[in-house]
Motif scaffolding. Structure first.
Motif, short mmCIF file in Angstrom:
data_model
loop_
_atom_site.label_atom_id
_atom_site.label_comp_id
_atom_site.label_asym_id
_atom_site.label_seq_id
_atom_site.Cartn_x
_atom_site.Cartn_y
_atom_site.Cartn_z
N TRP A 1 -1.61 15.00 -10.37
CA TRP A 1 -2.20 15.32 -9.07
C TRP A 1 -2.49 14.03 -8.31
N LEU A 2 -2.05 13.99 -7.06
CA LEU A 2 -2.33 12.87 -6.18
C LEU A 2 -3.39 13.32 -5.18
N ALA A 3 -4.51 12.64 -5.18
CA ALA A 3 -5.58 12.97 -4.24
C ALA A 3 -5.43 12.07 -3.02
N CYS A 4 -5.37 12.68 -1.85
CA CYS A 4 -5.20 11.87 -0.64
C CYS A 4 -6.50 11.84 0.16
N SER A 5 -6.55 10.86 1.04
CA SER A 5 -7.71 10.68 1.90
C SER A 5 -7.69 11.74 3.01
N ASP A 6 -8.72 11.72 3.82
CA ASP A 6 -8.69 12.51 5.05
C ASP A 6 -7.64 11.90 5.96
N HIS A 7 -7.34 12.60 7.03
CA HIS A 7 -6.41 12.04 8.02
C HIS A 7 -7.00 10.77 8.59
N GLU A 8 -6.19 9.72 8.64
CA GLU A 8 -6.68 8.43 9.08
C GLU A 8 -6.25 8.09 10.50
N ASP A 9 -5.02 8.44 10.85
CA ASP A 9 -4.53 8.16 12.19
C ASP A 9 -3.22 8.90 12.39
N TYR A 10 -2.56 8.61 13.49
CA TYR A 10 -1.27 9.24 13.76
C TYR A 10 -0.15 8.36 13.26
N PRO B 1 6.72 10.08 13.63
CA PRO B 1 7.55 11.09 12.99
C PRO B 1 8.97 10.60 12.72
N ARG B 2 9.49 9.73 13.58
CA ARG B 2 10.84 9.23 13.39
C ARG B 2 10.94 8.46 12.09
N GLU B 3 9.96 7.59 11.82
CA GLU B 3 9.99 6.79 10.60
C GLU B 3 9.68 7.62 9.37
N ALA B 4 8.72 8.53 9.49
CA ALA B 4 8.27 9.26 8.31
C ALA B 4 9.17 10.43 7.94
N TRP B 5 9.84 11.04 8.91
CA TRP B 5 10.54 12.28 8.62
C TRP B 5 12.03 12.25 8.92
N ASP B 6 12.45 11.49 9.92
CA ASP B 6 13.85 11.57 10.34
C ASP B 6 14.72 10.46 9.79
N PRO C 1 0.82 -1.21 0.00
CA PRO C 1 0.00 0.00 0.00
C PRO C 1 0.86 1.27 0.00
N ILE C 2 0.31 2.32 -0.55
CA ILE C 2 0.94 3.63 -0.53
C ILE C 2 0.30 4.42 0.60
N ARG C 3 1.13 4.96 1.48
CA ARG C 3 0.65 5.77 2.59
C ARG C 3 1.22 7.17 2.44
N LEU C 4 0.51 8.16 2.93
CA LEU C 4 0.95 9.55 2.90
C LEU C 4 1.30 9.98 4.31
N ALA C 5 2.42 10.67 4.45
CA ALA C 5 2.81 11.23 5.74
C ALA C 5 2.63 12.73 5.65
N MET C 6 1.81 13.28 6.54
CA MET C 6 1.51 14.71 6.51
C MET C 6 1.93 15.34 7.83
N GLN C 7 2.69 16.39 7.76
CA GLN C 7 3.20 17.23 8.83
C GLN C 7 4.07 16.47 9.82
N ASN D 1 5.13 17.47 12.82
CA ASN D 1 4.68 17.60 14.21
C ASN D 1 3.27 17.04 14.30
N TYR D 2 3.02 16.27 15.32
CA TYR D 2 1.74 15.56 15.44
C TYR D 2 1.44 14.89 14.10
N PRO D 3 2.29 13.97 13.70
CA PRO D 3 2.20 13.42 12.33
C PRO D 3 0.88 12.70 12.06
N MET D 4 0.29 13.05 10.97
CA MET D 4 -0.94 12.42 10.51
C MET D 4 -0.59 11.55 9.32
N THR D 5 -1.38 10.50 9.12
CA THR D 5 -1.19 9.65 7.95
C THR D 5 -2.48 9.60 7.15
#
Length: 82
Positions: free
Chosen positions: A53-62, A65-70, A21-27, A29-33
């Motif tokens: 254009w990639l259309a993403c879902s609403d925020h699904e969960d948290y 941040p370490r895995e998604a951004w760092d 699956p493709i997941r989106l990491a948003m922000q 701080n207080y990371p949303m997926t």
């Protein structure tokens, strides 16, 4: 980021299952997926592709941040790629 950059990043992942699956990491701080819901192409008057254009879902969960951004397996594209 451009399509060729995304392709290169995905091609560099060894043993990637096509059903992954493709997941989106948003922000960071207080990371949303979220998830990728649709992909569409914006075309110019000459029918050439202007943008993808990639259309993403609403925020699904948290997310984590370490895995998604760092500690990504790959470094995100530079701002020059946008």
């Amino acid at each position: 980021m451009r399509i060729d950059t995304v392709q290169d990043l995905l091609d560099a992942i060894e043993d990637l299952d096509p059903s992954t699956p493709i997941r989106l990491a948003m922000q960071p701080n207080y990371p949303m997926t979220g998830s990728l819901r649709n992909v569409c192409v914006e075309r110019g008057e000459d029918d050439s592709a202007k943008a993808v254009w990639l259309a993403c879902s609403d925020h699904e969960d948290y997310g984590c941040p370490r895995e998604a951004w760092d500690e990504c397996e790959f470094f995100p594209g530079s701002e020059d790629d946008e």
